[in-house]
Design an enzyme around this catalytic site. Structure first.
Site, PDB file in Angstrom:
ATOM      1  N   HIS A   1       0.848  -1.184   0.000  1.00 40.89           N
ATOM      2  CA  HIS A   1       0.000   0.000   0.000  1.00 40.89           C
ATOM      3  C   HIS A   1       0.893   1.247   0.000  1.00 40.89           C
ATOM      4  CE1 HIS A   1       0.560  -0.880   4.413  1.00 40.89           C
ATOM      5  NE2 HIS A   1       1.031   0.348   4.306  1.00 40.89           N
TER       6      HIS A   1
HETATM    7  C1  T46 Z   1       3.154   0.422   6.770  1.00 39.38           C
HETATM    8  C2  T46 Z   1       3.817  -0.902   6.966  1.00 39.38           C
HETATM    9  C3  T46 Z   1       5.311  -0.800   7.000  1.00 39.38           C
HETATM   10  C4  T46 Z   1      -3.925  -0.534  13.644  1.00 39.38           C
HETATM   11  O1  T46 Z   1      -5.022  -0.743  14.184  1.00 39.38           O
HETATM   12  N1  T46 Z   1      -3.114   0.487  14.076  1.00 39.38           N
HETATM   13  C5  T46 Z   1      -1.895   0.741  13.518  1.00 39.38           C
HETATM   14  O2  T46 Z   1      -1.198   1.691  13.960  1.00 39.38           O
HETATM   15  C6  T46 Z   1      -1.451  -0.087  12.452  1.00 39.38           C
HETATM   16  C7  T46 Z   1      -0.094   0.167  11.791  1.00 39.38           C
HETATM   17  C8  T46 Z   1      -2.254  -1.106  12.034  1.00 39.38           C
HETATM   18  N2  T46 Z   1      -3.460  -1.333  12.625  1.00 39.38           N
HETATM   19  C9  T46 Z   1      -4.287  -2.463  12.183  1.00 39.38           C
HETATM   20  C10 T46 Z   1      -4.862  -2.356  10.788  1.00 39.38           C
HETATM   21  C11 T46 Z   1      -4.979  -3.825  10.365  1.00 39.38           C
HETATM   22  O3  T46 Z   1      -6.189  -4.342  10.868  1.00 39.38           O
HETATM   23  O4  T46 Z   1      -3.449  -3.633  12.182  1.00 39.38           O
HETATM   24  C12 T46 Z   1      -3.817  -4.506  11.122  1.00 39.38           C
HETATM   25  C13 T46 Z   1      -2.619  -4.821  10.230  1.00 39.38           C
HETATM   26  O5  T46 Z   1      -2.232  -3.615   9.549  1.00 39.38           O
HETATM   27  P1  T46 Z   1      -1.675  -3.630   8.041  1.00 39.38           P
HETATM   28  O6  T46 Z   1      -2.338  -4.695   7.263  1.00 39.38           O
HETATM   29  O7  T46 Z   1      -1.762  -2.238   7.518  1.00 39.38           O
HETATM   30  O8  T46 Z   1      -0.152  -4.064   8.297  1.00 39.38           O
HETATM   31  P2  T46 Z   1       1.086  -3.982   7.295  1.00 39.38           P
HETATM   32  O9  T46 Z   1       2.212  -4.674   7.982  1.00 39.38           O
HETATM   33  O10 T46 Z   1       0.735  -4.449   5.941  1.00 39.38           O
HETATM   34  O11 T46 Z   1       1.409  -2.406   7.172  1.00 39.38           O
HETATM   35  C14 T46 Z   1       1.947  -1.717   8.276  1.00 39.38           C
HETATM   36  C15 T46 Z   1       1.352  -0.304   8.379  1.00 39.38           C
HETATM   37  O12 T46 Z   1      -0.071  -0.398   8.419  1.00 39.38           O
HETATM   38  C16 T46 Z   1       1.751   0.574   7.223  1.00 39.38           C
HETATM   39  O13 T46 Z   1       1.491   1.922   7.556  1.00 39.38           O
HETATM   40  O14 T46 Z   1       3.699   1.298   6.108  1.00 39.38           O
HETATM   41  O15 T46 Z   1       3.368  -1.599   8.125  1.00 39.38           O
END
Ligand code: T46
Length: 144
Positions: free
Chosen positions: A52
């Site tokens: 993303h």
């Molecule tokens: C990024 C990469 C490097 C939250 O509730 N609060 C938070 O602060 C974050 C970061 C995530 N979440 C929730 C949202 C989803 O339900 O945690 C779950 C997993 O998040 P996501 O699928 O976005 O995780 P990644 O590892 O794909 O991405 C994350 C960050 O979201 C993003 O900003 O740059 O790490």
């Protein structure tokens, strides 16, 4: 456009026979005020995280343990970074698509973020990301 608003940061390391200490401060080593921190761990080696972009958010990623690769795409070109030591970070500006891949066993990726969590800041569709980038660039051409 071949510029990417991202770069590696070397943090100062205090080494001693009893171990190492690395420190970082907001607006000095980390180029923004830190509003949020989170970490990613227990990632299988075949898995891909990220996939993303953020419209506004700036972050710094650090491999506290183990290693991972980050592929950064500005909509025109890609760059690949290896994070494999805890005294180095990767600054990621906004408007960059990121894929986090090749996590080693036991890898822990710490992230410092410049903003509180905001789901509306995410672009999770690649075509939408390319359209967003091009609209931004068209706008900057119009402004200049
Ligand atoms: C990024 C990469 C490097 C939250 O509730 N609060 C938070 O602060 C974050 C970061 C995530 N979440 C929730 C949202 C989803 O339900 O945690 C779950 C997993 O998040 P996501 O699928 O976005 O995780 P990644 O590892 O794909 O991405 C994350 C960050 O979201 C993003 O900003 O740059 O790490």
């Amino acid at each position: 456009m071949n510029t990417h608003d991202c770069h590696l940061i070397q943090f100062e390391k205090k080494s001693h026979e009893t171990g190492n200490l690395v420190f970082m401060e907001s607006k000095k080593d980390i180029p923004f005020d830190i509003k949020r921190a989170y970490y990613i761990y227990d990632v299988p080696s075949y898995a891909k995280r990220g996939s993303h972009a953020h419209k506004n958010l700036k972050q710094v990623l650090i491999a506290l343990s183990g290693s991972l690769e980050i592929i950064v795409d500005n909509g025109y070109a890609k760059k690949k970074y290896l994070l494999d030591n805890p005294h180095q970070g990767l600054y990621l500006g906004s408007n960059l698509w990121r894929d986090l891949v090749s996590f080693s066993p036991g890898a822990i990726c710490l992230v410092f973020a410049a903003e509180y969590y905001d789901p509306s800041d995410y672009i999770r569709n690649y075509t939408e990301f390319l359209n967003f980038i091009r609209s931004q660039n068209d706008y900057s051409v119009l402004k200049s």
